[in-house]
Enzyme design. Sequence first.
Site, PDB file in Angstrom:
ATOM      1  N   ASP A   1      23.906 -11.035   5.117  1.00 20.12           N
ATOM      2  CA  ASP A   1      24.231 -11.856   3.947  1.00 20.12           C
ATOM      3  C   ASP A   1      25.735 -11.923   3.710  1.00 20.12           C
ATOM      4  O   ASP A   1      26.278 -12.991   3.416  1.00 20.12           O
ATOM      5  CB  ASP A   1      23.543 -11.290   2.705  1.00 20.12           C
ATOM      6  CG  ASP A   1      23.903 -12.072   1.453  1.00 20.12           C
ATOM      7  OD1 ASP A   1      23.675 -13.298   1.428  1.00 20.12           O
ATOM      8  OD2 ASP A   1      24.433 -11.462   0.512  1.00 20.12           O
TER       9      ASP A   1
ATOM     10  N   MET B   1       8.351   4.879   5.682  1.00 18.60           N
ATOM     11  CA  MET B   1       8.533   3.490   5.258  1.00 18.60           C
ATOM     12  C   MET B   1       9.823   3.329   4.464  1.00 18.60           C
ATOM     13  O   MET B   1      10.488   2.292   4.555  1.00 18.60           O
ATOM     14  CB  MET B   1       7.334   3.011   4.437  1.00 18.60           C
ATOM     15  CG  MET B   1       6.035   2.949   5.235  1.00 18.60           C
ATOM     16  SD  MET B   1       6.154   2.066   6.811  1.00 18.60           S
ATOM     17  CE  MET B   1       6.638   0.445   6.291  1.00 18.60           C
ATOM     18  N   GLU B   2      10.207   4.354   3.714  1.00 18.07           N
ATOM     19  CA  GLU B   2      11.455   4.294   2.968  1.00 18.07           C
ATOM     20  C   GLU B   2      12.651   4.251   3.918  1.00 18.07           C
ATOM     21  O   GLU B   2      13.600   3.497   3.687  1.00 18.07           O
ATOM     22  CB  GLU B   2      11.553   5.498   2.013  1.00 18.07           C
ATOM     23  CG  GLU B   2      10.668   5.383   0.792  1.00 18.07           C
ATOM     24  CD  GLU B   2       9.166   5.537   1.061  1.00 18.07           C
ATOM     25  OE1 GLU B   2       8.375   5.182   0.179  1.00 18.07           O
ATOM     26  OE2 GLU B   2       8.778   6.003   2.153  1.00 18.07           O
TER      27      GLU B   2
ATOM     28  N   MET C   1       0.797  -1.222   0.000  1.00 16.90           N
ATOM     29  CA  MET C   1       0.000   0.000   0.000  1.00 16.90           C
ATOM     30  C   MET C   1       0.836   1.282   0.000  1.00 16.90           C
ATOM     31  O   MET C   1       0.304   2.375   0.106  1.00 16.90           O
ATOM     32  CB  MET C   1      -0.965   0.017   1.193  1.00 16.90           C
ATOM     33  CG  MET C   1      -1.945  -1.138   1.199  1.00 16.90           C
ATOM     34  SD  MET C   1      -2.853  -1.248  -0.355  1.00 16.90           S
ATOM     35  CE  MET C   1      -3.418  -2.934  -0.251  1.00 16.90           C
ATOM     36  N   CYS C   2       2.147   1.150  -0.099  1.00 16.80           N
ATOM     37  CA  CYS C   2       3.015   2.334  -0.157  1.00 16.80           C
ATOM     38  C   CYS C   2       2.932   2.980  -1.527  1.00 16.80           C
ATOM     39  O   CYS C   2       2.902   2.299  -2.545  1.00 16.80           O
ATOM     40  CB  CYS C   2       4.466   1.951   0.119  1.00 16.80           C
ATOM     41  SG  CYS C   2       4.852   1.793   1.846  1.00 16.80           S
ATOM     42  N   HIS C   3       2.927   4.307  -1.518  1.00 15.52           N
ATOM     43  CA  HIS C   3       2.961   5.057  -2.768  1.00 15.52           C
ATOM     44  C   HIS C   3       4.395   5.097  -3.300  1.00 15.52           C
ATOM     45  O   HIS C   3       5.347   5.034  -2.528  1.00 15.52           O
ATOM     46  CB  HIS C   3       2.479   6.496  -2.538  1.00 15.52           C
ATOM     47  CG  HIS C   3       1.041   6.579  -2.177  1.00 15.52           C
ATOM     48  ND1 HIS C   3       0.608   6.468  -0.873  1.00 15.52           N
ATOM     49  CD2 HIS C   3      -0.056   6.743  -2.940  1.00 15.52           C
ATOM     50  CE1 HIS C   3      -0.713   6.561  -0.851  1.00 15.52           C
ATOM     51  NE2 HIS C   3      -1.138   6.727  -2.090  1.00 15.52           N
TER      52      HIS C   3
END
Length: 157
Positions: A126, A111-112, A73-75
Amino acid sequence: MLTHINDKGYAKMVDISDKIDTTRKAIATCKIYLSSETINRIKNGGIKKGDVLSVAQVAGIMGAKNTSMNIPMCHQINLVGCDLEFDINEVENYIQIYSTTKCIGKTGVEMEALSSVSIAALTIYDMCKAIDKSMIIGDIRLLEKTGGKSGDYKIEE
């Protein structure tokens, strides 16, 4: 009322077309706990896959840029800046990662920033997993955000 649910109860992307563009910034952090041997190898270039923090820096920026591809749902946001910092704590054996993201737009960049630190930490994992499978990623959180309708936020320590 939930903003990500339509009148039929299905998930939707929120319509932000009526919002005005404002300058927005977010700062997020997380920690990755490692063995002291792994920290020493990172600091001294002893990881066979290469310069761990340089690769994690680039991965964190890519993580910020690709947030809308990973979180439904992120733009899509046109970032104007993303920077990461790594603080090595040799006493408690962790690397703390900070990401600052910026945009001029209709929705925030929290969110970014959160994606950025998460991807950077996963990249460290990793690159070091061959020598340290016991690493722990945690303490992922938003520290600060500015701009937008909801106003400014800064975590209280």
